[in-house]
Design a protein around this motif. Structure first.
Motif, PDB file in Angstrom:
ATOM      1  N   ASN A  66      38.226  11.062   1.947  1.00 46.39           N
ATOM      2  CA  ASN A  66      37.031  11.062   1.087  1.00 46.39           C
ATOM      3  C   ASN A  66      36.021  10.020   1.542  1.00 46.39           C
ATOM      4  O   ASN A  66      34.815  10.283   1.552  1.00 46.39           O
ATOM      5  CB  ASN A  66      37.423  10.813  -0.374  1.00 46.39           C
ATOM      6  CG  ASN A  66      37.982  12.060  -1.033  1.00 46.39           C
ATOM      7  OD1 ASN A  66      37.564  13.169  -0.704  1.00 46.39           O
ATOM      8  ND2 ASN A  66      38.922  11.886  -1.943  1.00 46.39           N
ATOM      9  N   ASN A  70      32.462  11.361   2.917  1.00 45.83           N
ATOM     10  CA  ASN A  70      31.385  11.085   1.967  1.00 45.83           C
ATOM     11  C   ASN A  70      30.447   9.969   2.423  1.00 45.83           C
ATOM     12  O   ASN A  70      29.266   9.965   2.057  1.00 45.83           O
ATOM     13  CB  ASN A  70      31.968  10.704   0.602  1.00 45.83           C
ATOM     14  CG  ASN A  70      32.692  11.861  -0.062  1.00 45.83           C
ATOM     15  OD1 ASN A  70      32.479  13.016   0.295  1.00 45.83           O
ATOM     16  ND2 ASN A  70      33.560  11.551  -1.011  1.00 45.83           N
ATOM     17  N   MET A  92      34.286  22.698   3.136  1.00 49.88           N
ATOM     18  CA  MET A  92      34.861  21.649   2.298  1.00 49.88           C
ATOM     19  C   MET A  92      34.622  20.277   2.926  1.00 49.88           C
ATOM     20  O   MET A  92      34.961  20.047   4.088  1.00 49.88           O
ATOM     21  CB  MET A  92      36.363  21.880   2.106  1.00 49.88           C
ATOM     22  CG  MET A  92      36.692  23.140   1.329  1.00 49.88           C
ATOM     23  SD  MET A  92      36.075  23.039  -0.379  1.00 49.88           S
ATOM     24  CE  MET A  92      36.412  24.724  -0.948  1.00 49.88           C
ATOM     25  N   ASP A  96      25.457  16.354   1.071  1.00 51.13           N
ATOM     26  CA  ASP A  96      24.009  16.546   1.140  1.00 51.13           C
ATOM     27  C   ASP A  96      23.372  15.381   1.885  1.00 51.13           C
ATOM     28  O   ASP A  96      23.524  14.224   1.497  1.00 51.13           O
ATOM     29  CB  ASP A  96      23.435  16.638  -0.278  1.00 51.13           C
ATOM     30  CG  ASP A  96      21.958  16.991  -0.277  1.00 51.13           C
ATOM     31  OD1 ASP A  96      21.456  17.403   0.787  1.00 51.13           O
ATOM     32  OD2 ASP A  96      21.325  16.865  -1.339  1.00 51.13           O
ATOM     33  N   TYR A 122      43.936  24.538  -5.186  1.00 49.56           N
ATOM     34  CA  TYR A 122      42.912  24.980  -4.232  1.00 49.56           C
ATOM     35  C   TYR A 122      41.911  25.902  -4.911  1.00 49.56           C
ATOM     36  O   TYR A 122      40.707  25.832  -4.638  1.00 49.56           O
ATOM     37  CB  TYR A 122      43.567  25.698  -3.050  1.00 49.56           C
ATOM     38  CG  TYR A 122      42.570  26.087  -1.981  1.00 49.56           C
ATOM     39  CD1 TYR A 122      41.997  25.117  -1.160  1.00 49.56           C
ATOM     40  CD2 TYR A 122      42.180  27.412  -1.801  1.00 49.56           C
ATOM     41  CE1 TYR A 122      41.064  25.459  -0.190  1.00 49.56           C
ATOM     42  CE2 TYR A 122      41.251  27.763  -0.825  1.00 49.56           C
ATOM     43  CZ  TYR A 122      40.692  26.783  -0.025  1.00 49.56           C
ATOM     44  OH  TYR A 122      39.773  27.132   0.922  1.00 49.56           O
ATOM     45  N   ARG A 125      39.362  23.845  -6.857  1.00 47.79           N
ATOM     46  CA  ARG A 125      38.457  23.143  -5.947  1.00 47.79           C
ATOM     47  C   ARG A 125      37.488  24.120  -5.292  1.00 47.79           C
ATOM     48  O   ARG A 125      36.283  23.842  -5.176  1.00 47.79           O
ATOM     49  CB  ARG A 125      39.269  22.406  -4.877  1.00 47.79           C
ATOM     50  CG  ARG A 125      38.389  21.568  -3.969  1.00 47.79           C
ATOM     51  CD  ARG A 125      39.178  20.925  -2.857  1.00 47.79           C
ATOM     52  NE  ARG A 125      38.282  20.199  -1.965  1.00 47.79           N
ATOM     53  CZ  ARG A 125      38.550  19.914  -0.700  1.00 47.79           C
ATOM     54  NH1 ARG A 125      39.693  20.307  -0.168  1.00 47.79           N
ATOM     55  NH2 ARG A 125      37.687  19.261   0.041  1.00 47.79           N
ATOM     56  N   PHE A 126      37.995  25.263  -4.847  1.00 47.76           N
ATOM     57  CA  PHE A 126      37.161  26.252  -4.157  1.00 47.76           C
ATOM     58  C   PHE A 126      36.056  26.765  -5.077  1.00 47.76           C
ATOM     59  O   PHE A 126      34.881  26.808  -4.696  1.00 47.76           O
ATOM     60  CB  PHE A 126      38.047  27.412  -3.694  1.00 47.76           C
ATOM     61  CG  PHE A 126      37.407  28.347  -2.714  1.00 47.76           C
ATOM     62  CD1 PHE A 126      37.567  28.158  -1.349  1.00 47.76           C
ATOM     63  CD2 PHE A 126      36.641  29.430  -3.140  1.00 47.76           C
ATOM     64  CE1 PHE A 126      36.979  29.018  -0.431  1.00 47.76           C
ATOM     65  CE2 PHE A 126      36.051  30.292  -2.235  1.00 47.76           C
ATOM     66  CZ  PHE A 126      36.224  30.093  -0.873  1.00 47.76           C
ATOM     67  N   LYS A 128      34.815  25.407  -7.675  1.00 46.50           N
ATOM     68  CA  LYS A 128      33.868  24.336  -7.999  1.00 46.50           C
ATOM     69  C   LYS A 128      32.925  24.038  -6.829  1.00 46.50           C
ATOM     70  O   LYS A 128      31.715  23.855  -7.013  1.00 46.50           O
ATOM     71  CB  LYS A 128      34.644  23.068  -8.371  1.00 46.50           C
ATOM     72  CG  LYS A 128      33.749  21.856  -8.626  1.00 46.50           C
ATOM     73  CD  LYS A 128      34.575  20.611  -8.879  1.00 46.50           C
ATOM     74  CE  LYS A 128      33.672  19.375  -9.030  1.00 46.50           C
ATOM     75  NZ  LYS A 128      34.455  18.134  -9.204  1.00 46.50           N
ATOM     76  N   GLU A 129      33.479  23.996  -5.599  1.00 46.31           N
ATOM     77  CA  GLU A 129      32.732  23.510  -4.447  1.00 46.31           C
ATOM     78  C   GLU A 129      31.853  24.557  -3.760  1.00 46.31           C
ATOM     79  O   GLU A 129      30.781  24.231  -3.242  1.00 46.31           O
ATOM     80  CB  GLU A 129      33.708  22.924  -3.411  1.00 46.31           C
ATOM     81  CG  GLU A 129      34.359  21.617  -3.825  1.00 46.31           C
ATOM     82  CD  GLU A 129      33.355  20.476  -3.862  1.00 46.31           C
ATOM     83  OE1 GLU A 129      32.576  20.339  -2.901  1.00 46.31           O
ATOM     84  OE2 GLU A 129      33.332  19.750  -4.868  1.00 46.31           O
ATOM     85  N   ILE A 130      32.298  25.805  -3.715  1.00 44.57           N
ATOM     86  CA  ILE A 130      31.597  26.812  -2.906  1.00 44.57           C
ATOM     87  C   ILE A 130      30.134  27.013  -3.326  1.00 44.57           C
ATOM     88  O   ILE A 130      29.249  27.093  -2.455  1.00 44.57           O
ATOM     89  CB  ILE A 130      32.373  28.141  -2.886  1.00 44.57           C
ATOM     90  CG1 ILE A 130      33.603  27.998  -1.992  1.00 44.57           C
ATOM     91  CG2 ILE A 130      31.506  29.286  -2.402  1.00 44.57           C
ATOM     92  CD1 ILE A 130      33.308  27.757  -0.510  1.00 44.57           C
ATOM     93  N   ARG A 132      28.051  24.871  -4.501  1.00 37.48           N
ATOM     94  CA  ARG A 132      27.320  23.708  -3.985  1.00 37.48           C
ATOM     95  C   ARG A 132      27.176  23.793  -2.464  1.00 37.48           C
ATOM     96  O   ARG A 132      26.113  23.522  -1.903  1.00 37.48           O
ATOM     97  CB  ARG A 132      28.066  22.426  -4.373  1.00 37.48           C
ATOM     98  CG  ARG A 132      27.388  21.137  -3.934  1.00 37.48           C
ATOM     99  CD  ARG A 132      28.275  19.927  -4.219  1.00 37.48           C
ATOM    100  NE  ARG A 132      29.455  19.929  -3.367  1.00 37.48           N
ATOM    101  CZ  ARG A 132      29.486  19.449  -2.117  1.00 37.48           C
ATOM    102  NH1 ARG A 132      28.383  18.939  -1.586  1.00 37.48           N
ATOM    103  NH2 ARG A 132      30.593  19.472  -1.421  1.00 37.48           N
ATOM    104  N   ILE A 133      28.252  24.185  -1.777  1.00 39.83           N
ATOM    105  CA  ILE A 133      28.245  24.287  -0.317  1.00 39.83           C
ATOM    106  C   ILE A 133      27.232  25.329   0.151  1.00 39.83           C
ATOM    107  O   ILE A 133      26.461  25.106   1.093  1.00 39.83           O
ATOM    108  CB  ILE A 133      29.667  24.616   0.189  1.00 39.83           C
ATOM    109  CG1 ILE A 133      30.578  23.384   0.005  1.00 39.83           C
ATOM    110  CG2 ILE A 133      29.654  25.076   1.647  1.00 39.83           C
ATOM    111  CD1 ILE A 133      32.056  23.693   0.110  1.00 39.83           C
TER     112      ILE A 133
END
Length: 373
Positions: A66, A70, A92, A96, A122, A125-126, A128-130, A132-133
């Protein structure tokens, strides 16, 4: 171009589709692209072959990943004047930062399409994140038209932002001496009969249960005896499948090899009578392509991305109709001319896929993203 490339997946996801893709596309780009510079972010060992005059290997710790993704990676890329950063593991870890362009590879949206087949951690997380990605990425690579259409169906983005770059089979997947391969399999795994092969994981979406049930209804009706050989470490539903085979009194007929070293997988493909892959959902579907590259006759599914890969070089079945699967296996096993035809067609079809082509397409995407405003 000064290219940042997140190569941590090579060691983190070794043996998976994401790990295979990351390793092969990076190796192929380094062979092709001498003028440009690659800033490679790495975790683990085995990085010596990626050291070139136009590369720099930046080590990071998995334990503190992380912090690296990050804080350290973005700062390092600014200092190194990186033009474009590629995150191949479904994006993942993407952060930004307006200082460089961002490209991600989203292999598929199976956690959205078949959430019941994905581990809970997973999955959360997927999901939640996709979103944004996808919003952050300047360019999105994906591995099939089916996956591209899934992304467009679920996310309202400009189609011009998505680029399809197919996978390929590694060069070790090639025709070999069948009798020598069969002798080696007999010696190492005590598999004495001709066999039907499956490999490719034990998630519920792989539909191995249907293959076992189909075999249970078929094996006594065949003119010859065949084993069903199922290759892979017993994770996901693996132990359940072993129990299912036992409950059907097929423990001696169905052979679970457990983990097989990667270098022996081409031997299994070459030694088998036919390869069967009845998956319900694939972003690409690499095992049928690997099998075709070895000359194995293939039976696989007519859904999602798989027909894009196999074309008319394999028998495509409805994976939701077990009678369709039973008939396809029974008919092919006892039809030598058809097996020979599929073997030849599969080899020809597989030759159209290569990591060099994938690398060329990927570099073109980098240039197109960089030239866009």
């Amino acid at each position: 171009m000064r290219i940042g490339f997140d190569a941590r997946a090579i060691n983190w996801y070794k043996g998976t589709g994401i790990g295979t893709y990351t390793e092969n596309v990076l190796k192929a780009m380094l062979k092709l692209d001498k003028p440009d510079y690659f800033h490679i972010y790495w975790s683990g060992e085995n990085y010596a072959e990626y050291k070139n005059s136009n590369t720099d290997i930046i080590m990071s710790s998995k334990r503190h990943h992380n912090f690296f993704q990050n804080y350290y990676f973005p700062s390092n890329m600014i200092n190194e004047k990186i033009d474009i950063f590629h995150v191949p593991q479904n994006g993942m870890g993407l952060i930004d930062n307006p200082s460089y362009k961002k490209v991600v590879t989203i292999h598929d949206l199976i956690p959205y399409v078949m959430p019941e087949t994905v581990g809970k951690g997973y999955l959360l997380r997927f999901i939640k994140e996709i979103p944004r990605i996808i919003e952050l990425a300047d360019g999105i690579l994906t591995v099939s038209e089916w996956s591209k259409n899934d992304i467009l169906r679920l996310f309202p983005i400009d189609e011009k932002k998505i680029f399809v770059t197919s996978l390929a089979a590694d060069s070790k997947y090639k025709p070999m001496d069948k009798e020598k391969c069969r002798a080696l399999i007999k010696e190492k795994y005590n598999i004495k009969l001709p066999f039907i092969l499956y490999l490719g994981g034990f998630s519920g979406r792989k539909n191995v249960k249907s293959l076992i049930i189909a075999y249970s209804k078929l094996y006594k009706e065949l003119n010859r005896k065949f084993n069903l050989v199922i290759v892979g470490a017993k994770k996901d539903d693996g132990n359940y499948l072993v129990e299912l085979s036992s409950s059907l009194n097929l423990s001696t007929n169905i052979i679970f090899t457990g983990f097989v070293p990667e270098e022996l997988l081409p031997v299994f493909y070459n030694a088998c009578e036919i390869f069967v892959y009845p998956s319900l959902c694939e972003g690409f579907g690499l095992p049928p392509l690997e099998a075709m590259s070895c000359g194995a006759p293939v039976i696989t599914s007519n859904v999602t991305s798989i027909p894009e890969v196999v074309g008319d070089s394999g028998i495509l079945i409805d994976p939701f109709d077990n009678s369709n699967l039973i008939n396809a296996i029974g008919n092919l096993l006892e039809n030598e001319p058809k097996k020979e035809e599929l073997s030849k067609k599969g080899l020809k079809r597989a030759s159209h896929f290569s990591w060099t082509k994938t690398a060329e397409s990927t570099l073109k995407v980098y240039k197109k993203v960089l030239s866009s405003t």
